[in-house]
Design an enzyme around this catalytic site. Sequence first.
Site, PDB file in Angstrom:
ATOM      1  N   ASN B 110      98.383  20.991  78.137  1.00  0.00           N
ATOM      2  CA  ASN B 110      97.610  21.946  78.241  1.00  0.00           C
ATOM      3  C   ASN B 110      96.481  21.630  79.247  1.00  0.00           C
ATOM      4  O   ASN B 110      95.680  22.399  79.903  1.00  0.00           O
ATOM      5  CB  ASN B 110      96.678  22.474  76.814  1.00  0.00           C
ATOM      6  CG  ASN B 110      95.939  21.354  76.056  1.00  0.00           C
ATOM      7  OD1 ASN B 110      96.606  20.120  75.978  1.00  0.00           O
ATOM      8  ND2 ASN B 110      94.856  21.619  75.956  1.00  0.00           N
ATOM      9  N   HIS B 111      96.030  20.378  79.721  1.00  0.00           N
ATOM     10  CA  HIS B 111      95.207  19.789  80.556  1.00  0.00           C
ATOM     11  C   HIS B 111      95.969  20.025  81.934  1.00  0.00           C
ATOM     12  O   HIS B 111      95.101  19.943  82.930  1.00  0.00           O
ATOM     13  CB  HIS B 111      94.731  18.542  80.347  1.00  0.00           C
ATOM     14  CG  HIS B 111      93.532  18.463  79.339  1.00  0.00           C
ATOM     15  ND1 HIS B 111      92.399  18.566  79.500  1.00  0.00           N
ATOM     16  CD2 HIS B 111      93.839  18.517  77.984  1.00  0.00           C
ATOM     17  CE1 HIS B 111      91.542  18.656  78.452  1.00  0.00           C
ATOM     18  NE2 HIS B 111      92.479  18.567  77.378  1.00  0.00           N
ATOM     19  N   HIS B 160     104.788  19.350  74.487  1.00  0.00           N
ATOM     20  CA  HIS B 160     103.315  18.665  74.329  1.00  0.00           C
ATOM     21  C   HIS B 160     102.626  19.068  73.009  1.00  0.00           C
ATOM     22  O   HIS B 160     102.149  18.574  72.215  1.00  0.00           O
ATOM     23  CB  HIS B 160     102.273  19.262  75.522  1.00  0.00           C
ATOM     24  CG  HIS B 160     100.850  18.841  75.348  1.00  0.00           C
ATOM     25  ND1 HIS B 160     100.733  17.589  75.482  1.00  0.00           N
ATOM     26  CD2 HIS B 160      99.805  19.486  75.189  1.00  0.00           C
ATOM     27  CE1 HIS B 160      99.226  17.166  75.437  1.00  0.00           C
ATOM     28  NE2 HIS B 160      98.859  18.503  75.141  1.00  0.00           N
ATOM     29  N   ARG B 223      90.100  29.791  64.912  1.00  0.00           N
ATOM     30  CA  ARG B 223      89.226  29.945  66.144  1.00  0.00           C
ATOM     31  C   ARG B 223      89.444  31.279  66.698  1.00  0.00           C
ATOM     32  O   ARG B 223      88.905  31.936  67.698  1.00  0.00           O
ATOM     33  CB  ARG B 223      89.725  29.100  67.119  1.00  0.00           C
ATOM     34  CG  ARG B 223      89.383  27.716  67.114  1.00  0.00           C
ATOM     35  CD  ARG B 223      90.011  26.677  68.142  1.00  0.00           C
ATOM     36  NE  ARG B 223      89.976  25.465  67.914  1.00  0.00           N
ATOM     37  CZ  ARG B 223      90.879  24.607  67.255  1.00  0.00           C
ATOM     38  NH1 ARG B 223      92.016  24.863  67.889  1.00  0.00           N
ATOM     39  NH2 ARG B 223      90.713  23.156  67.195  1.00  0.00           N
TER      40      ARG B 223
END
Lengths: 316, 305
Positions: B110-111, B160, B223
């Site tokens: 995700n980075h 990931h 979230r």
Amino acid sequence: MTGAIATHTLFPQTQNIRSTQPIESGIQFTTTTGSQWRISVTKAPILNAEQMDQLTSSKNLQVPYPEMFFGFNKLTMSNEATSGVVVDFSAVDALQCVEFGSTEAMDSVKVAFSKEWTEKSEKLHGKIKQIAKPYDWTYTPKKYSGSVKGPQQFTTTESKIDVEMLKRNDPILWYDEVVLYEDELGDNGSCTLTARVRVMPTCFLILLRYFLRVDGVLFRVHDTRLFHAFHSTTVIRETSTRECSYDRVLGKVPGGAGVFSGGANSSGRDLSLLNKGDWVAQGMPDPLYLEGSGKGVADGVTMSVERDELSLVVKK
Amino acid sequence: MHLDACIALCYERKLLSESVVRELCEKAKEVLLKEGNVQTVAAPCTVVGDVHGQFYDVLEIFKITGKCPDVNFVFLGDYVDRGFYSVETIMLLICLKIRWPHRITLIRGNHESRAVTQTYGFYAECMRKYGSSNVWTYITDLFDYLVLAAVIEESIFCVHGGLSPSIHTIDQIKIIDRFKELPHEGPMADLVWSDPAPNTHIQNQRFTGGGDDTKGDFQISPRGAGYLFGKQVTRQFLDTNGLGHICRAHQLCMEGYQILFDDLVSTVWSAPNYCYRAGNLASVLQIGPELDRFFNVFGPKFEGL
């Protein structure tokens, strides 16, 4: 006004920085009025799974742990020998103040793209439910302003922290900072809870700061300050909250104003300042100018402040 | 410039010039363009979790397990942000990928995204080291080409983050158009972002109550976006695809690894003392010829001190 540190020692004298055991370090001092103090920070690595499970059952903790949970870490202010007063700022106590399973937890802030995400999810995967017992995923330690032990409790006061004493260019005999917990909110922002302390010849100041950024949504800074001037017989506590929109702070990042773009902006921009709680807090009005206990809005920031004090009655 | 010379420079943590970075990123795109979304990998191999620009810890991994091409590597993503040497770390991996494309698989984390790197350090590092954002642009453009998953010996699924309710079969991953910035929602987002639901084997400790979570379905994160995947859906996914195990990264753990859902899932974390302050251990997962799994645990190299 008299009252200053007469003698002090720092501890420990040596330590192994590679230790994984909790290490306590700090300052012990006696003031000219004979008051004996011990202020320390305890630091260790984040908890491992076994330690988390133990803590979960021993404290009946329900909130899932933050990504970096320094469960051994704390800052302790002790005047025990003189007045019996001890105030702790600990990761475990703070986590216990995070909303869990309540309506408030359910209604806590959502990430910027939550609405469109939820609509799509309902359409495609309507039977998937929200977790059964939601928690405040921002880990806001609501109402946590230290754990007090001893014969006295804090009582409301009109007194304020003596800012002039703090502005003086006095030597700092001891300073330290300890992270209690930290979470990157699944890369939707970040939150950190840190405690720090500085001890000067005539007073000390402790600051517990909770900092929250939710990308595209908001910033939040909750501060608790403990201040004691050695000529006085009280510890003053000022607890403040500040909250503002994300775009208000984004506009202060060098490189011009902007609005949250979700980041797809291909030219790029350095937004790393938004990770720095102290920088963000400095760009907000100071709530400590509010008199007594109160709420207010200034320059787009919603604020509140509460003041109370703890008297240090010498034990008989 | 000769590739082997670049690799040697990268191993010494030398910064490659802007034009070389550009050229290498173009070459890497050509290599990655030929790869499907799901790479097949042969055992024995070594699976590496998040490294986050902790260059000296990456060198330590090569010291522990052996270097490319002697060892077959699967990297699970999150190469950049947070550590001091994101540029040096990703350029080393890119060079190795071009040089030995069949000995190293680079999965997208995700980075590996334009959005995330502007906030979490990689953009700032590129500006600091090169004085312009060009290198960041070349490398983030390359991120759009990274693969989404790998399967080791038709048995171990590597990704990931985790599973997605939109994905039941590996074939569904293969047809995603991956050559784009990471979206906020949909199967591609879920693969890089989702987490396993916290341990439910401890009765009612972290997540209580009835509902779907106790059965191990997908759940929605508090979230307000993103999924948590439970044990049941994990088993379903493995059964449907004839697989035995999911190996993912994405979550910090003190021990450097974590085994979940009765050994259906493991988390590999390869950044020791994360952010130079967490004090955690790291590990790489070494998978033997018989698919036996060994977490090789290591500590920090104290590059931040």
